[in-house]
Design a protein around this motif. Structure first.
Motif, PDB file in Angstrom:
ATOM      1  N   ASN A   1       0.863  -1.180   0.000  1.00  0.00           N
ATOM      2  CA  ASN A   1       0.000   0.000   0.000  1.00  0.00           C
ATOM      3  C   ASN A   1       0.899   1.229   0.000  1.00  0.00           C
ATOM      4  OD1 ASN A   1      -2.114   1.853   0.423  1.00  0.00           O
ATOM      5  ND2 ASN A   1      -1.905   1.674   2.639  1.00  0.00           N
ATOM      6  N   GLU A   2       1.201   1.717  -1.208  1.00  0.00           N
ATOM      7  CA  GLU A   2       2.188   2.803  -1.307  1.00  0.00           C
ATOM      8  C   GLU A   2       1.603   4.174  -1.009  1.00  0.00           C
ATOM      9  OE1 GLU A   2       0.388   2.676  -5.444  1.00  0.00           O
ATOM     10  OE2 GLU A   2       1.000   1.209  -3.948  1.00  0.00           O
ATOM     11  N   GLY A   3       0.276   4.278  -0.972  1.00  0.00           N
ATOM     12  CA  GLY A   3      -0.343   5.595  -0.864  1.00  0.00           C
ATOM     13  C   GLY A   3      -0.888   5.954   0.502  1.00  0.00           C
ATOM     14  N   GLY A   4      -0.507   5.222   1.544  1.00  0.00           N
ATOM     15  CA  GLY A   4      -1.027   5.529   2.873  1.00  0.00           C
ATOM     16  C   GLY A   4      -2.530   5.342   2.927  1.00  0.00           C
ATOM     17  N   ASP A   5      -3.254   6.360   3.359  1.00  0.00           N
ATOM     18  CA  ASP A   5      -4.708   6.268   3.512  1.00  0.00           C
ATOM     19  C   ASP A   5      -5.476   6.822   2.318  1.00  0.00           C
ATOM     20  OD1 ASP A   5      -4.734   5.030   5.998  1.00  0.00           O
ATOM     21  OD2 ASP A   5      -4.561   6.931   7.078  1.00  0.00           O
ATOM     22  N   ILE A   6      -4.809   7.120   1.220  1.00  0.00           N
ATOM     23  CA  ILE A   6      -5.477   7.817   0.122  1.00  0.00           C
ATOM     24  C   ILE A   6      -6.623   7.002  -0.470  1.00  0.00           C
ATOM     25  CG2 ILE A   6      -3.819   7.012  -1.595  1.00  0.00           C
ATOM     26  CD1 ILE A   6      -5.625  10.422  -1.536  1.00  0.00           C
ATOM     27  N   VAL A   7      -6.460   5.686  -0.618  1.00  0.00           N
ATOM     28  CA  VAL A   7      -7.544   4.864  -1.161  1.00  0.00           C
ATOM     29  C   VAL A   7      -8.680   4.769  -0.158  1.00  0.00           C
ATOM     30  CG1 VAL A   7      -8.202   2.564  -1.966  1.00  0.00           C
ATOM     31  CG2 VAL A   7      -6.027   3.568  -2.700  1.00  0.00           C
ATOM     32  N   ASN A   8      -8.352   4.553   1.110  1.00  0.00           N
ATOM     33  CA  ASN A   8      -9.382   4.491   2.148  1.00  0.00           C
ATOM     34  C   ASN A   8     -10.163   5.807   2.224  1.00  0.00           C
ATOM     35  OD1 ASN A   8     -10.419   2.829   4.499  1.00  0.00           O
ATOM     36  ND2 ASN A   8      -9.874   4.718   5.563  1.00  0.00           N
TER      37      ASN A   8
END
Length: 235
Positions: A77-84
Motif C-alpha cells: 500500500n504505497e499511498g497511505g490512507d489515500i484509497v481508504n
C-alpha cells in the motif's frame, strides 16, 4: 484508458454480475437490469497503483456508479490512507458502496496480514470471502473476523469470457462480483437505500454457517432472497 479485457478476468466478472437473463444463451447474471461501467485500473502484467485506483473510483462515482466491484488486490500500500479516504469520500458524497475481494492466499488472516483494498477500514467498503459448491469456505480464500464482512460463491463459477465464450474460474475475484450482483439487484428494487444501509442489509441477512463464526464478521453467505424480504419490511 482502453477497458478491453486481455485475459478474461474482467469479462468473467461482468457476466456474473449482469449477463442477460432468460435469452437461452450462455449464463444468466444475478442483476436483471444492471448497467456496467468498464474501467481499466489494473495493468496486464503488474499491480495497480493507488493513484490508478483513486482515479478509477472517482471517475466511476462521479459518473453515477452506485456499486464498485474490486476483483483485485495487492500486499503493498504505497499511498497511505489515500484509497481508504477516497472510499469514504465517494460513499458520503456520491452514495457509492465499494465491494472488494478478500484475496486468495490460502486462509491468510487479513486482520493481521493486510491486503489492499480489502484491509482498509472504511465504512463504505464491503469485503467478500469465497465459498465452494458445498457451502464451505474455499480452500484459497482469505479470512478475517474484523476485515471480511460476508462470503459468497467463488469456486468453479461459470461465466462469460471474451469472443463469445464461457469458462469456470475460481477466486475471491468471483465471490466479489457475486455479491456486487446481489447488491445491484437489491438497489434496483429499493433505490433509496444508502450505501451504509445496503451494506448493513447484506450483512444482516446472510445465511449463517457455524464454521464461519470466527472467520468473517457476518458469519455467513450472502442471501439475495432474504435481503429482498428484509428490505421489503423496511421500505
Amino acid at each position: 484508458g482502453d477497458p478491453r479485457d486481455t485475459h478474461s478476468h474482467g469479462t468473467h466478472v461482468a457476466g456474473t454480475i449482469g449477463a442477460v437473463q432468460n435469452n437461452n444463451i450462455g449464463i444468466a447474471g444475478i442483476a436483471e437490469k444492471v448497467k456496467i461501467m468498464a474501467i481499466r485500473a489494473v495493468p496486464n502484467r503488474s499491480d495497480e497503483t493507488d493513484a490508478d485506483v483513486v482515479e478509477s473510483f472517482l471517475y466511476a462515482a462521479k459518473h453515477g456508479a452506485r456499486i464498485i466491484n474490486c476483483s483485485f488486490g495487492k500486499n503493498h500500500n504505497e499511498g497511505g490512507d489515500i484509497v481508504n479516504e477516497t472510499i469514504d469520500y465517494i460513499g458520503s458524497t456520491y452514495g457509492t458502496l465499494v465491494i472488494a475481494a478478500a484475496g486468495n492466499d490460502y486462509g491468510r488472516n487479513i486482520d493481521s496480514r493486510q491486503t489492499y483494498p480489502a484491509s482498509f477500514e472504511s465504512d463504505y467498503l464491503l469485503v467478500v470471502a469465497s465459498t465452494n459448491s458445498r457451502g464451505s469456505l474455499s480452500f484459497f480464500s482469505n479470512i478475517g473476523r474484523n476485515s471480511v464482512d460476508v462470503a459468497a460463491p467463488g469456486s468453479g463459477v461459470y461465466s462469460t469470457t471474451p469472443n463469445n465464450r464461457y469458462a469456470n474460474m475460481s477466486g475471491t475475484s468471483m465471490a466479489s462480483p457475486t455479491t456486487a450482483g446481489v447488491a445491484a439487484e437489491i438497489l434496483s428494487q429499493y433505490p433509496s437505500l444508502t450505501p451504509l444501509e445496503l451494506k448493513a442489509l447484506l450483512i444482516k441477512t446472510v445465511t449463517k454457517v457455524s464454521k464461519f463464526k470466527r472467520k468473517i464478521l457476518s458469519g455467513g453467505r450472502v442471501d439475495l432472497y432474504s435481503a429482498l424480504q428484509e428490505a421489503s419490511l423496511n421500505k
